[in-house]
Design an enzyme around this catalytic site. Structure first.
Site, PDB file in Angstrom:
ATOM      1  N   GLY A 115       0.828  -1.159  -0.068  1.00 28.67           N
ATOM      2  CA  GLY A 115      -0.038   0.008  -0.008  1.00 28.67           C
ATOM      3  C   GLY A 115       1.020   1.248  -0.026  1.00 28.67           C
ATOM      4  CB  CYS A 116       0.103   4.728  -1.147  1.00 27.39           C
ATOM      5  SG  CYS A 116      -1.325   4.744  -0.601  1.00 27.39           S
TER       6      CYS A 116
END
Length: 325
Positions: A115-116
């Site tokens: 995920g970012c």
């Protein structure tokens, strides 16, 4: 002969960005489904099993369903969703995670993109846990802000529409149930024994993010110096192309910046790396108070999503890791 790639969900934000990065490359051939047959399970299954690689730009449940449709033993899959990030039979797609991770990605048929927010947190914390500077049982907090493109179509539409009269929310905090979907991977991939307390927020700008981990150095075993942390990070990422650790001098210069006559303070801009697959790490500290702030700067749609996905795809297909980046 070029490798064939199918982006399942190419019309979404991440899918569009991945397609832009892959388009025009002579080593790849992008394959699309007939729009009229997009919801035809048989047509999708045929395409999913008929290419060299699949990128799943889909919601979690749809990504799991797509994987179930793949029966071919040769198809390689990169999944940017949350569906498989802590699954034991999937390789975590963070090449810089640790020694051997790049080779594990290259050898795998199933890779899950980080995920970012997780990308920034893991990049800051994993090396310090490995170096013994942060104990695995330490209670960590993570504060972060992202552009609204990370929030999906509904948030994008809301943020890009004309704001209601009187609206002034340039910043929103969220994740107040303390159950953000990135937390499991943030804990697992750093080796922490407890989930970090994660405080995400979104700004009224499109993309780019800052992820921060504050530390009370005086409470840590041995009371490490801020420069001890920065040196450990620099050693971990030495020679890496896409992750850079700012020098002590640059961190000091940013920390000492003062407003000029116009009131502008040069500093960390969350949009500074937009469009790139790079991430920059900073360590700001106060030796007298025994405190530090670890900061990661990246594009939530670049190194935090589409750029990282292309990097993983390149490794899995035996291509130059930086191709298209």
């Amino acid at each position: 002969m070029p490798h064939t790639v199918f982006i399942d969900g190419e019309a979404g934000t991440t899918g569009l960005q991945i397609r832009q990065r892959l388009a025009g490359r002579p080593d790849l051939e992008l394959v699309s489904i007939d729009p009229a047959r997009r919801k035809d399970a048989e047509a999708r299954a045929e395409l999913l099993n008929g290419v060299d690689a699949v990128v799943l730009c889909l919601p979690d449940e749809a990504a799991r369903q797509a994987v179930d449709l793949i029966t071919s033993n040769s198809v390689r899959v990169v999944d940017p969703s949350t569906a498989h990030r802590v699954a034991p039979d999937w390789v975590f797609g963070f090449p810089e995670l640790c020694r051997g991770q790049r080779e594990a990605i290259a050898a795998s048929k199933r890779v899950s993109n980080p995920g970012c927010y997780s990308t920034g947190f893991i990049a800051l914390v994993r090396p310090l846990v490995e170096a013994g500077l942060i104990p695995p049982d330490w209670p960590l907090t993570c504060n972060a802000i992202s552009g609204y493109t990370g929030g999906g179509k509904a948030l994008i539409a809301e943020m890009e529409a004309e704001p209601p009269v009187g609206a002034s929310d340039v910043y929103r905090t969220y994740g107040l149930t303390l159950a953000h979907k990135h937390v499991p991977e943030m804990q697992l991939r750093t080796g922490l024994e407890h989930p970090p307390l994660f405080a995400p927020s979104v700004g009224r700008y499109a993309q780019g993010m800052i992820v921060e981990v504050p530390l009370q150095l005086w409470a840590l075993p041995g009371g490490p110096d801020p420069e001890d942390l920065r040196r450990a990070l620099a050693a971990w990422y030495e020679g890496e192309r896409f992750i850079e650790v700012a020098s002590e001098a640059e961190c000091a210069e940013l920390a000492a910046a003062r407003a000029g006559a116009a009131g502008y303070v040069p500093g960390l801009d969350p949009e500074a790396l937009n469009g790139e697959n790079r991430m920059r790490l900073f360590v700001f500290g106060n030796r007298q108070r025994g405190q530090a702030r670890l900061v990661a700067l990246l594009d939530n749609l670049g190194k935090g999503a589409s750029g990282a996905c292309v990097q993983n795809l390149n490794l899995m297909l035996g291509l130059e890791e930086s191709a298209g980046l």
